[in-house]
Write a protein that holds these residues in place. Structure first.
Motif, PDB file in Angstrom:
ATOM      1  N   LEU A   1       0.685  -1.215  -0.034  1.00 54.74           N
ATOM      2  CA  LEU A   1       0.090  -0.017  -0.007  1.00 54.74           C
ATOM      3  C   LEU A   1       0.647   1.225  -0.089  1.00 54.74           C
ATOM      4  CD1 LEU A   1      -2.550  -1.147   2.637  1.00 54.74           C
ATOM      5  CD2 LEU A   1      -2.644  -1.217   0.140  1.00 54.74           C
ATOM      6  N   HIS A   2       0.266   2.333  -0.380  1.00 54.64           N
ATOM      7  CA  HIS A   2       0.951   3.590  -0.462  1.00 54.64           C
ATOM      8  C   HIS A   2       2.126   3.915  -1.142  1.00 54.64           C
ATOM      9  CE1 HIS A   2      -1.903   5.034   2.752  1.00 54.64           C
ATOM     10  NE2 HIS A   2      -1.680   4.031   3.511  1.00 54.64           N
ATOM     11  N   LYS A   3       2.373   2.988  -2.051  1.00 53.01           N
ATOM     12  CA  LYS A   3       3.262   3.280  -2.833  1.00 53.01           C
ATOM     13  C   LYS A   3       2.730   3.266  -4.434  1.00 53.01           C
ATOM     14  CE  LYS A   3       7.360   0.314  -1.149  1.00 53.01           C
ATOM     15  NZ  LYS A   3       6.855  -0.152   0.027  1.00 53.01           N
ATOM     16  N   GLN A   4       3.601   3.948  -5.090  1.00 50.64           N
ATOM     17  CA  GLN A   4       3.313   4.155  -6.416  1.00 50.64           C
ATOM     18  C   GLN A   4       3.647   2.699  -7.516  1.00 50.64           C
ATOM     19  OE1 GLN A   4       2.604   7.717  -8.694  1.00 50.64           O
ATOM     20  NE2 GLN A   4       4.504   7.345  -9.831  1.00 50.64           N
ATOM     21  N   TRP A   5       2.873   2.092  -8.109  1.00 51.80           N
ATOM     22  CA  TRP A   5       3.139   1.090  -8.997  1.00 51.80           C
ATOM     23  C   TRP A   5       3.067   1.308 -10.342  1.00 51.80           C
ATOM     24  CZ3 TRP A   5       5.633  -2.435  -6.092  1.00 51.80           C
ATOM     25  CH2 TRP A   5       5.357  -2.548  -4.793  1.00 51.80           C
ATOM     26  N   THR A   6       3.808   0.923 -11.072  1.00 55.73           N
ATOM     27  CA  THR A   6       3.749   1.219 -12.671  1.00 55.73           C
ATOM     28  C   THR A   6       3.262  -0.133 -13.007  1.00 55.73           C
ATOM     29  OG1 THR A   6       5.809   2.649 -12.610  1.00 55.73           O
ATOM     30  CG2 THR A   6       4.897   1.770 -14.868  1.00 55.73           C
ATOM     31  N   LEU A   7       2.069  -0.133 -13.860  1.00 58.59           N
ATOM     32  CA  LEU A   7       1.432  -1.389 -14.157  1.00 58.59           C
ATOM     33  C   LEU A   7       1.907  -1.870 -15.759  1.00 58.59           C
ATOM     34  CD1 LEU A   7      -1.931   0.237 -13.563  1.00 58.59           C
ATOM     35  CD2 LEU A   7      -0.882  -1.592 -12.058  1.00 58.59           C
ATOM     36  N   TYR A   8       2.033  -3.100 -15.818  1.00 59.97           N
ATOM     37  CA  TYR A   8       2.211  -3.922 -16.892  1.00 59.97           C
ATOM     38  C   TYR A   8       1.304  -5.121 -17.290  1.00 59.97           C
ATOM     39  CZ  TYR A   8       6.814  -1.587 -17.066  1.00 59.97           C
ATOM     40  OH  TYR A   8       7.846  -0.777 -16.893  1.00 59.97           O
ATOM     41  N   SER A   9       1.003  -5.476 -18.502  1.00 61.28           N
ATOM     42  CA  SER A   9       0.383  -6.548 -18.623  1.00 61.28           C
ATOM     43  C   SER A   9       1.256  -7.734 -19.180  1.00 61.28           C
ATOM     44  CB  SER A   9      -0.781  -6.634 -19.467  1.00 61.28           C
ATOM     45  OG  SER A   9      -0.073  -6.311 -20.924  1.00 61.28           O
ATOM     46  N   LEU A  10       0.962  -8.782 -18.722  1.00 61.72           N
ATOM     47  CA  LEU A  10       2.024  -9.808 -18.846  1.00 61.72           C
ATOM     48  C   LEU A  10       1.363 -11.208 -19.308  1.00 61.72           C
ATOM     49  CD1 LEU A  10       4.983 -11.020 -18.458  1.00 61.72           C
ATOM     50  CD2 LEU A  10       4.155 -11.639 -15.953  1.00 61.72           C
ATOM     51  N   THR A  11       1.760 -11.498 -20.493  1.00 59.32           N
ATOM     52  CA  THR A  11       1.273 -13.060 -20.847  1.00 59.32           C
ATOM     53  C   THR A  11       1.677 -14.169 -20.048  1.00 59.32           C
ATOM     54  OG1 THR A  11       3.354 -13.292 -22.175  1.00 59.32           O
ATOM     55  CG2 THR A  11       1.700 -12.215 -23.514  1.00 59.32           C
ATOM     56  N   PRO A  12       1.016 -15.075 -20.241  1.00 60.15           N
ATOM     57  CA  PRO A  12       1.277 -16.332 -19.298  1.00 60.15           C
ATOM     58  C   PRO A  12       2.735 -16.639 -19.241  1.00 60.15           C
ATOM     59  CG  PRO A  12      -0.628 -16.723 -20.447  1.00 60.15           C
ATOM     60  CD  PRO A  12      -0.001 -15.492 -21.208  1.00 60.15           C
ATOM     61  N   LEU A  13       3.038 -17.069 -18.034  1.00 61.98           N
ATOM     62  CA  LEU A  13       4.591 -17.431 -17.944  1.00 61.98           C
ATOM     63  C   LEU A  13       4.571 -19.014 -18.399  1.00 61.98           C
ATOM     64  CD1 LEU A  13       5.296 -16.003 -14.415  1.00 61.98           C
ATOM     65  CD2 LEU A  13       6.235 -15.334 -16.603  1.00 61.98           C
ATOM     66  N   TYR A  14       5.727 -19.374 -19.169  1.00 60.36           N
ATOM     67  CA  TYR A  14       5.846 -20.791 -19.536  1.00 60.36           C
ATOM     68  C   TYR A  14       6.705 -21.430 -18.499  1.00 60.36           C
ATOM     69  CZ  TYR A  14       6.888 -24.847 -22.433  1.00 60.36           C
ATOM     70  OH  TYR A  14       7.112 -25.942 -22.963  1.00 60.36           O
TER      71      TYR A  14
ATOM     72  N   LYS B   1      13.141 -13.632 -21.065  1.00 61.02           N
ATOM     73  CA  LYS B   1      14.057 -14.706 -21.680  1.00 61.02           C
ATOM     74  C   LYS B   1      13.798 -16.136 -21.061  1.00 61.02           C
ATOM     75  CE  LYS B   1      18.158 -12.181 -23.232  1.00 61.02           C
ATOM     76  NZ  LYS B   1      19.486 -11.801 -22.924  1.00 61.02           N
ATOM     77  N   THR B   2      13.377 -16.200 -20.015  1.00 61.26           N
ATOM     78  CA  THR B   2      13.552 -17.378 -19.361  1.00 61.26           C
ATOM     79  C   THR B   2      11.922 -17.990 -19.325  1.00 61.26           C
ATOM     80  OG1 THR B   2      14.939 -16.324 -17.735  1.00 61.26           O
ATOM     81  CG2 THR B   2      13.723 -18.682 -16.957  1.00 61.26           C
ATOM     82  N   PHE B   3      10.950 -17.241 -19.202  1.00 58.69           N
ATOM     83  CA  PHE B   3       9.574 -17.841 -19.203  1.00 58.69           C
ATOM     84  C   PHE B   3       8.806 -17.399 -20.557  1.00 58.69           C
ATOM     85  CE2 PHE B   3      10.693 -17.162 -14.735  1.00 58.69           C
ATOM     86  CZ  PHE B   3      10.813 -18.288 -14.110  1.00 58.69           C
ATOM     87  N   ASP B   4       9.518 -17.078 -21.404  1.00 61.49           N
ATOM     88  CA  ASP B   4       8.977 -16.751 -22.915  1.00 61.49           C
ATOM     89  C   ASP B   4       7.592 -15.822 -22.529  1.00 61.49           C
ATOM     90  OD1 ASP B   4       8.641 -16.569 -25.593  1.00 61.49           O
ATOM     91  OD2 ASP B   4       8.578 -18.646 -25.982  1.00 61.49           O
ATOM     92  N   CYS B   5       7.536 -15.188 -22.061  1.00 64.69           N
ATOM     93  CA  CYS B   5       6.449 -14.293 -21.659  1.00 64.69           C
ATOM     94  C   CYS B   5       6.912 -12.804 -22.385  1.00 64.69           C
ATOM     95  CB  CYS B   5       6.074 -13.817 -20.234  1.00 64.69           C
ATOM     96  SG  CYS B   5       7.232 -13.332 -19.449  1.00 64.69           S
ATOM     97  N   TYR B   6       5.769 -11.631 -22.291  1.00 62.80           N
ATOM     98  CA  TYR B   6       5.835 -10.654 -22.683  1.00 62.80           C
ATOM     99  C   TYR B   6       5.330  -9.396 -21.777  1.00 62.80           C
ATOM    100  CZ  TYR B   6       6.506  -7.184 -26.648  1.00 62.80           C
ATOM    101  OH  TYR B   6       6.973  -6.178 -27.502  1.00 62.80           O
ATOM    102  N   PHE B   7       6.104  -8.768 -21.529  1.00 64.49           N
ATOM    103  CA  PHE B   7       5.466  -7.318 -20.638  1.00 64.49           C
ATOM    104  C   PHE B   7       5.282  -6.105 -21.599  1.00 64.49           C
ATOM    105  CE2 PHE B   7       8.485  -9.643 -17.928  1.00 64.49           C
ATOM    106  CZ  PHE B   7       7.887  -9.282 -16.654  1.00 64.49           C
ATOM    107  N   SER B   8       4.001  -5.587 -21.300  1.00 65.35           N
ATOM    108  CA  SER B   8       3.508  -4.386 -22.052  1.00 65.35           C
ATOM    109  C   SER B   8       2.954  -3.386 -20.889  1.00 65.35           C
ATOM    110  CB  SER B   8       2.582  -4.466 -23.198  1.00 65.35           C
ATOM    111  OG  SER B   8       2.546  -5.564 -23.738  1.00 65.35           O
ATOM    112  N   ARG B   9       3.363  -2.205 -21.245  1.00 64.02           N
ATOM    113  CA  ARG B   9       2.823  -0.986 -20.291  1.00 64.02           C
ATOM    114  C   ARG B   9       1.440  -1.053 -20.401  1.00 64.02           C
ATOM    115  NH1 ARG B   9       5.895   3.115 -18.284  1.00 64.02           N
ATOM    116  NH2 ARG B   9       3.999   3.937 -17.593  1.00 64.02           N
TER     117      ARG B   9
END
Lengths: 346, 757
Positions: free
Chosen positions: A70-83, A204-212
């Motif tokens: 709580l009380h922290k500013q978080w930057t949001l990302y969406s993440l595809t499933p981790l393999y 690289k490790t879980f073949d996922c993808y981060f997007s803002r």
């Protein structure tokens, strides 16, 4: 009947291009496409969402960790499933990621895994941060800098924090096989360069993808309405809206603060169905605020862009930044963010 | 000024060998990498082979001065070089002016394009020899910006000047700073490494010390670390206190030989050397950008908030598509020691990096280690083969997610004002399309991407890529796709140029072809009896027919908008060439005729090739319908489809009109009535007999040529004379002129009573 395995199926049976699959809508692709089609089709089903409630599961959260979120500013990302992510390997991941971060920080010098660095990465689960028991367990990643002081009760300094979670992500869960772990929402606090390093390692490790994950004005209005609707014992902050007028050379920001109890009163007057929020109610709520403003200042806020909403529950910025203030509605806030993240990756 | 002739080639080879990942500014990193690989190549990756010819032209010019207005700065550089080489003349006034102009000339070229190695060789020599004053030397050093690389010899010569004592302290400092910045541009470093002792001795100089430290930090190899040097460094540290530059060097020494240095150094790392504030970095970047190399650039891991949320740049990678790495690296990397069984296991599976040939793929298909990031298969044809036949859904899901997100993230019109990445995005699309063509199958990610982005598309950006993506949409129900895609396509189609219309029609033809192929591969294996597929087939046929109807609608309107443009008509008829052959070519029970708006435009076109194409299409329709009918009669069952009697009737009607217009000179018997006064205005009273193979507007030309060929002397030709035996000869003439479609049509549809001789 399982169409994929029927004996008379054609030899060239490809999971992605099969006539029968298409018509029986059996592959995950089909389900995925259906949802894409639904998203883009003209007929928008008028959504209804629950007013955030205090979750049962939330009781199990370690209060120390909860306070940390709580009380922290978080930057949001969406993440595809981790393999092939495994909760049993968190220790190993800590070790590998520590080495990776160290290697990135001191570019060029060889780094051995397991060597003692002044930087440490720690994985830990966040028990209880989930909507339904089927949701994947949330977990936290921290980069700590080891303090140089020899004293025993030294405390490591947290350089960077990020956490992964999934709240009420059932619909999305159905579309992936068990090799994947669905944690569509990622929140980061700390320097962008650290986020990039950690993100790179995960990709690289879980073949996922981060997007803002940006939050558009439409969704900000929804947040404003849902968070105003929350019952609060006492209000910690005023309800504030920030509208931005795009004009050159500098954009003009209009801040509109409302006493939280007034906002709640306004909400109660437009709100009809108990426990639920509908699109009409959201629109009406925002329209009322805007017309009130217009009456006093003769400015049509509807012609400007809503960029930030802050309430006692949480505050959100259109850039995809969020700060959660009220522990009671943590899950509720995260549920909506998960929904937005899932929408982005579907 | 001379250049060794072999250098161009040598550079080319080296550039080819150096991996792209070597980036300039993080010097320590790159340099160590190079040392590890035991080669002394420089990382001038960004200066590519193409640069070389330019320099050779530059060399040519010295001996053969050609006046070329475009190359004036370079000519000026030539003169300046001559001036500096000869040394200043003694006449004071003109000397100053000359010097100034020549300096300006050098600076101009240097800041704009950088200097070739020969120029750097000469000028460095001048700057350090003390021929000119401090101010001039400073200016010269500041513009030592290499266009390609720097010869090691030049640097060695320059260093030798430092021993003579001709240059001032400030010039020395500037030189060391320059050397540190340019180290990666020096073609070899063996000689420079031999000077390690000399550089080390220069640490004595308090002013030079920080810069020499930096240089040594970059040069030090393990065997440079000697006890006496360690002692010296510790002495210096005792004398000067904890200086960051000394600490840097000491910690590097300690890294190489921990036993020699017992002194404890602060573990916490910080930045030892500031690289930002030097006069060359910005110029180097500018020169590199101007020389138009794909900027691998000083890639930073930044995600600045000012970039806006949607412009997250790719993290720590040089291309959008991930590099091929086998998946287990992380797991193995984690294990400190590998047990024997691990080792054997590893031997059994083949990491993707080692996969080179198709036979190798076949031998190892059961034990292939898949890449860590599935997106990397796009650039790897062998792995595309693999994913085409593998039935592992997770592989496809990984690819799906990666591709969907990448397309969405990189798509240009989701972002504001970010057109630099246009080319990158276009390349990505091209790669994806290549992969789709290779697999003969569209990716679902692309389909989803099209649905999301088509409503926002301006019809211009990445046009050919977008239309190609469209033609690979996997087969599905047309009525579902229509609102998502084709309803957005129509307005763009109608408001764009005829070329756009043609390319859209081309893509739609390819889409139809892909769909037909998919269907025809699935249908024959499934028996047409009462099983659920019956309805499936029906539904898919309906979907295809809706697509054809849609294209017919588009084409009819487009023809009117474009005034029956023959160009457009070609593309339309191309589409119907596919349509008319569906029954025979794809074994699918579907016959759909072309709409009247297109039929009549084509029939009365002024373009012979259009008429010819129409004849061919009608001929194929006839064959398809006859074949379908025959099968109907043979099976005598209630057939899977009745191409309706209406289609038959319509076809017969078209056929009658065509025969009327081309053969019997009785066009439009029933369905057309033309007001007599209009005919009067057109001065065609006897229109009913005015249309046949001779008088058809597109064939009249042929008739005239035919008559002239018969009687070359004839002044006035009378085409009415072509009848009877001559008609036959005329026909053969037409056929010999390449009107194959017409030939096929006449042979199949017209009963000729006499055999053509």
């Amino acid at each position: 009947m399982e169409p994929c395995d029927s004996p008379e199926s054609t030899p060239r049976q490809n999971a992605s291009s099969n006539l029968k699959d298409y018509f029986l809508a059996s592959t995950p692709w089909q389900k995925r496409l259906e949802s894409v089609r639904k998203q883009t089709s003209f007929v928008q089903t008028t959504p209804r969402r629950k007013v955030p409630e205090c979750s049962q599961l939330q009781e199990t959260i370690d209060p120390h960790k909860l306070a940390f979120l709580l009380h922290k500013q978080w930057t949001l990302y969406s993440l595809t499933p981790l393999y092939k992510f495994s909760y049993t390997n968190l220790k190993e991941y800590s070790r590998l990621l520590s080495a990776f971060v160290a290697a990135e920080k001191q570019k060029g010098l060889a780094v051995e895994v397991g060597e003692d660095f002044n930087i440490k990465v720690i994985f830990s689960t966040l028990l209880g941060i989930k909507g339904t028991p089927r949701d994947s367990e949330a977990f936290l990643v921290q980069i700590l800098s080891k303090s140089q002081l020899p004293s025993k009760n030294r405390e490591d300094k947290v350089l960077w924090t990020g956490w992964f979670c999934c709240i009420f992500g059932d619909s999305f869960l159905e579309t992936v096989s068990e090799d994947f772990t669905c944690l569509p929402l990622f929140l980061a606090n700390g320097s962008e360069s650290n986020t990039a390093i950690i993100g790179t390692w995960f990709q690289k490790t879980f073949d996922c993808y981060f997007s803002r994950l940006a939050i558009n004005a439409f969704n900000l209005s929804w947040m404003a309405a849902m968070w105003t609707a929350c019952k609060m014992d006492h209000y910690m902050a005023t309800t504030e809206f920030l509208w931005s007028v795009p004009c050159s050379p500098q954009s003009l920001d209009i801040s509109y603060a409302v006493h939280p109890e007034d906002a709640k009163a306004l909400w109660d007057s437009v709100h009809k169905t108990p426990g639920e929020v509908t699109q009409e109610e959201v629109d009406l709520f925002m329209d009322c605020l805007c017309s009130h403003f217009h009456r006093h200042f003769k400015i049509h806020l509807s012609a400007t862009r809503l960029v930030r909403v802050s309430t006692s529950v949480a505050s959100a910025h259109t850039d995809g930044k969020i700060k959660i203030l009220c522990h009671k509605y943590l899950i509720g806030v995260l549920a909506y963010l998960t929904e937005l993240a899932v929408f982005q990756i579907e | 000024m001379k250049q060794s002739p072999g250098r161009g080639n040598c550079v080319a080879e080296e550039v080819a060998r150096i991996p792209q990942s070597l980036v300039l500014p993080q010097k320590r990193a790159e340099y160590t990498t190079l040392q590890v690989s035991n080669s002394c190549q420089t990382s001038f990756t960004d200066w590519k082979v193409k640069e070389i010819p330019r320099n050779s032209r530059f060399i040519m010019k010295t001996s053969n001065p050609v006046d070329d207005a475009n190359d004036q700065p370079e000519d000026a550089l030539q003169r300046a070089m001559g001036y500096f080489e000869k040394g200043p003349k003694k006449s004071s006034r003109s000397k100053d002016e000359n010097l100034e102009t020549h300096l300006k000339a050098v600076e101009n070229v240097a800041w704009k394009n950088g200097l070739p190695p020969e120029a750097i060789d000469v000028l460095l020599n001048i700057a350090l020899s003390g021929t000119f004053g401090n101010a001039v030397n400073t200016r010269l050093l500041k513009c030592m910006i290499p266009a390609t690389l720097i010869a090691e010899d030049s640097v060695v010569k320059a260093v030798s000047w430092l021993c003579v004592g001709k240059c001032s302290g400030s010039i020395k400092v500037l030189f060391y700073r320059w050397l540190v910045t340019m180290l990666d541009f020096i073609d070899h470093k063996e000689q420079i490494n031999l000077l390690y002792g000399f550089f080390f001795a220069s640490l004595q100089d308090d002013v030079l010390c920080p810069y020499v430290c930096h240089l040594l930090y970059l040069l030090t190899k393990k065997d440079n670390v000697k006890p006496f040097r360690v002692r010296k460094l510790l002495d210096l540290q005792a004398k000067m206190g904890m200086q960051p530059h000394l600490q840097a060097l000491l910690s590097l020494y300690k890294f190489f030989t921990p036993t020699l240095i017992s002194v404890s150094l602060p573990v916490r790392k910080k930045i030892y050397f500031k690289t930002s504030e030097n006069p060359w970095t910005s110029a180097l970047i500018a020169v590199r950008q101007r020389n138009q190399r794909p900027s691998v650039g000083p890639l930073k891991l930044t995600l600045g908030p000012d970039n806006g949320p949607n412009v997250k740049r790719k993290w720590n990678s040089h291309s959008l598509i991930p590099v091929l790495n086998s998946g287990t690296y992380a797991r193995e990397y984690g294990k400190r020691e590998m047990s024997l069984s691990d080792y054997l296991n590893r031997n059994r599976s083949l990491p993707v990096e080692q996969l080179q040939s198709f036979p190798q793929l076949l031998q190892n298909i059961h034990c292939l280690e898949l890449p860590a990031q599935m997106g990397s298969v796009l650039n790897h044809p062998l792995l595309l083969h693999y994913i085409n036949c593998v039935r592992d859904e997770s592989i496809l899901l990984r690819l799906y997610h990666w591709l969907s997100q990448t397309l969405q993230e990189e798509c240009l019109w989701y972002k504001k004002n970010n057109y630099e990445q246009g080319e990158e995005f276009m390349n990505l699309l091209d790669t994806v399309i290549r992969a789709q063509c290779f697999l003969q199958e569209g990716f679902y990610s692309c389909e989803a991407f099209l649905y999301k982005s088509f409503p926002l598309w301006d019809g211009i950006c990445c046009r050919s890529q977008f239309l190609q993506l469209m033609s690979w949409i996997p087969f599905s129900s047309f009525s579902e796709i229509k609102p998502l895609l084709f309803d957005h396509l129509a307005p763009l189609f109608f408001t764009s140029t005829v070329y756009f219309k043609c390319s859209v029609l081309q893509s739609l033809k390819e889409l139809l072809q892909n769909w037909l192929l998919w269907l025809s591969m699935d249908v024959p294996q499934s028996p047409m009896t009462c099983n659920p597929l019956d309805t499936t087939l029906g539904a898919s046929i309906i979907s295809v027919s809706k697509l054809i109807e849609y294209v017919g609608w588009l084409s009819t309107i487009a023809l009117r908008l474009e005034n029956n443009s023959a160009f457009l008509l070609h593309f339309i008829l191309d589409f119907y060439e596919k349509v008319c052959d569906i029954y025979i070519n794809y074994n699918l029970p579907l016959v759909m005729l072309l709409p009247p708006g297109i039929f009549y435009s084509a029939l009365l076109s002024l373009d012979t090739s259009i008429l010819n194409q129409l004849c061919y299409i009608m001929h194929r329709y006839r064959d398809n319908m006859t074949a379908a009918k025959k099968k109907d009669m043979l099976e005598k069952t209630k057939s899977e489809f009745n191409f309706s009697s209406k289609t038959c009737e319509e076809f017969n009607n078209y056929l009658t009109v065509m025969i009327g217009c081309l053969w019997t000179s009785k066009p439009f018997k029933k369905e057309m009535y033309i007001e007599p006064h209009i005919l009067g205005k057109a001065k065609v009273t006897e229109y009913k007999s005015n249309l046949n193979l001779v008088l058809h507007p597109s064939l009249l030309n042929y008739a005239a040529s035919f008559l002239l060929q018969e009687n070359p002397e004839e002044k006035a030709v009378n085409v009415d004379t072509i009848r009877g035996q001559k008609w036959n000869k005329y026909l053969d003439y037409l056929f010999s002129e390449g009107l194959q479609g017409l030939k096929l049509f006449i042979q199949s549809s017209v009963q000729r009573f006499y055999a053509p001789q």
